[in-house]
Design a protein around this motif. Structure first.
Motif, PDB file in Angstrom:
ATOM      1  N   ALA A 129       0.763  -1.322  -0.032  1.00 12.49           N
ATOM      2  CA  ALA A 129      -0.646   0.219   0.208  1.00 12.49           C
ATOM      3  C   ALA A 129       0.986   1.038   0.063  1.00 12.49           C
ATOM      4  N   LYS A 130       2.124   1.205   0.792  1.00 13.26           N
ATOM      5  CA  LYS A 130       2.644   2.713   0.544  1.00 13.26           C
ATOM      6  C   LYS A 130       3.790   2.373   0.130  1.00 13.26           C
ATOM      7  N   LEU A 131       3.533   1.103  -1.300  1.00 12.29           N
ATOM      8  CA  LEU A 131       4.617   2.558  -2.256  1.00 12.29           C
ATOM      9  C   LEU A 131       4.110   2.320  -3.622  1.00 12.29           C
ATOM     10  N   PRO A 132       4.253   3.412  -4.409  1.00 13.72           N
ATOM     11  CA  PRO A 132       4.269   4.149  -5.297  1.00 13.72           C
ATOM     12  C   PRO A 132       3.712   4.106  -6.290  1.00 13.72           C
ATOM     13  N   GLN A 133       2.708   4.260  -6.981  1.00 18.14           N
ATOM     14  CA  GLN A 133       1.588   4.310  -8.427  1.00 18.14           C
ATOM     15  C   GLN A 133       2.768   3.826  -9.683  1.00 18.14           C
ATOM     16  N   PRO A 134       3.064   2.620 -10.592  1.00 14.42           N
ATOM     17  CA  PRO A 134       3.599   2.330 -10.853  1.00 14.42           C
ATOM     18  C   PRO A 134       3.025   3.518 -12.212  1.00 14.42           C
ATOM     19  N   GLU A 135       4.037   3.744 -12.943  1.00 10.36           N
ATOM     20  CA  GLU A 135       3.573   4.097 -14.177  1.00 10.36           C
ATOM     21  C   GLU A 135       4.194   3.464 -15.301  1.00 10.36           C
ATOM     22  N   LEU A 136       2.377   2.962 -16.048  1.00 12.87           N
ATOM     23  CA  LEU A 136       1.818   2.057 -17.093  1.00 12.87           C
ATOM     24  C   LEU A 136       0.760   2.987 -17.948  1.00 12.87           C
ATOM     25  N   SER A 137       1.351   2.102 -19.078  1.00 11.96           N
ATOM     26  CA  SER A 137       1.015   3.148 -20.169  1.00 11.96           C
ATOM     27  C   SER A 137      -0.960   2.392 -19.666  1.00 11.96           C
ATOM     28  N   ALA A 138      -0.833   3.521 -21.055  1.00 14.24           N
ATOM     29  CA  ALA A 138      -3.137   2.494 -20.596  1.00 14.24           C
ATOM     30  C   ALA A 138      -3.522   1.024 -20.832  1.00 14.24           C
ATOM     31  N   GLN A 139      -2.435   0.927 -22.117  1.00 17.45           N
ATOM     32  CA  GLN A 139      -2.681  -0.433 -22.541  1.00 17.45           C
ATOM     33  C   GLN A 139      -2.274  -1.554 -21.401  1.00 17.45           C
ATOM     34  N   GLN A 140      -1.246  -1.345 -20.216  1.00 14.60           N
ATOM     35  CA  GLN A 140      -0.393  -2.059 -19.227  1.00 14.60           C
ATOM     36  C   GLN A 140      -1.394  -2.054 -18.237  1.00 14.60           C
ATOM     37  N   GLN A 141      -2.366  -0.975 -18.293  1.00 14.98           N
ATOM     38  CA  GLN A 141      -2.849  -0.350 -16.525  1.00 14.98           C
ATOM     39  C   GLN A 141      -4.681  -1.243 -17.217  1.00 14.98           C
ATOM     40  N   ARG A 142      -4.622  -1.266 -19.179  1.00 13.95           N
ATOM     41  CA  ARG A 142      -6.128  -1.852 -18.992  1.00 13.95           C
ATOM     42  C   ARG A 142      -6.003  -3.180 -18.617  1.00 13.95           C
TER      43      ARG A 142
END
Length: 213
Positions: A36-49
């Motif tokens: 929960a304390k980890l930062p939000q990763p930078e994901l592409s729109a495709q990776q996020q979906r």
């Protein structure tokens, strides 16, 4: 006879309430979300979906786990078995919360098919318990074995680019292994191969549908 009917009616109302709480994400459990304390990763729109689809599968899988355990517990003849199954269901509810939390972060919804899968799994759990504790625990063993396997597939798929999702899946997998071992220690038996095949087939359908809707 009236007392028996009233008792059955009360039990069904209790199970209906449990189902609503699972489907509406209502719980008093406050177990911390792994990562929960980890930062939000930078994901592409495709990776996020794609990640959202995988987490939706896992969320639906946990809905099924709740229903399976609750169905087994309702039909369990031994009070100790009933307590064991309800305890496992409470622990599995943590997984439901974790998947819900990650879906919220990804801006995704849970599967609209969850009510169907809950009722389906509850019926299976009730039927398994009807054949006695060894068979009932056998369903737990095989279910956890299959969940452990598909979690490993998701862990390998997501990889290090999304450590928040990875932490959740890794902790879920460790818990599933423990639950399977607990069921084996409690006297669970191996299910016939045809039953395993049917369970695998239904799991594939659930994953295919939940990933998309």
């Amino acid at each position: 006879m009236r007392t028996e009917n009233e008792s059955l009616g009360n039990q069904l109302m209790l199970e209906f309430d449990r189902m609503l709480k699972v489907l509406n994400h209502q719980t008093n459990n406050q177990q911390a979300v792994p990562g929960a304390k980890l930062p939000q990763p930078e994901l592409s729109a495709q990776q996020q979906r794609h990640t959202a689809g995988l987490m939706r599968i896992n969320h639906t899988g946990e809905v099924c786990a709740q229903a399976l355990y609750n169905g087994q517990a309702m039909m369990a003849k031994d009070p100790q078995t009933k307590a064991h199954l309800l305890k496992a269901a409470a622990e599995e509810h943590d997984h439901l919360n974790w998947c819900q939390s990650r879906l919220d972060e990804l801006g995704a919804q849970v599967s609209v098919t969850n009510p169907f899968w809950y009722l389906h799994s509850f019926a299976i759990g009730s039927l398994a318990a009807f054949f006695g504790d060894p068979v009932s625990y056998g369903f737990v063993i095989e279910t956890e074995r299959q969940v452990e396997s598909h979690l490993q597939e998701h862990i390998d798929d997501i990889g290090p680019q999304d450590p928040k999702s990875l932490k959740i899946l890794q902790q879920m997998q460790a818990d599933e292994i423990r639950h399977g071992n607990d069921a084996k220690d409690a006297g669970g038996v191996e299910l016939p191969e045809p039953v395993k095949w049917v369970m695998t087939g239904m799991s594939k359908i659930m994953k295919m549908v939940s990933y998309r809707i």
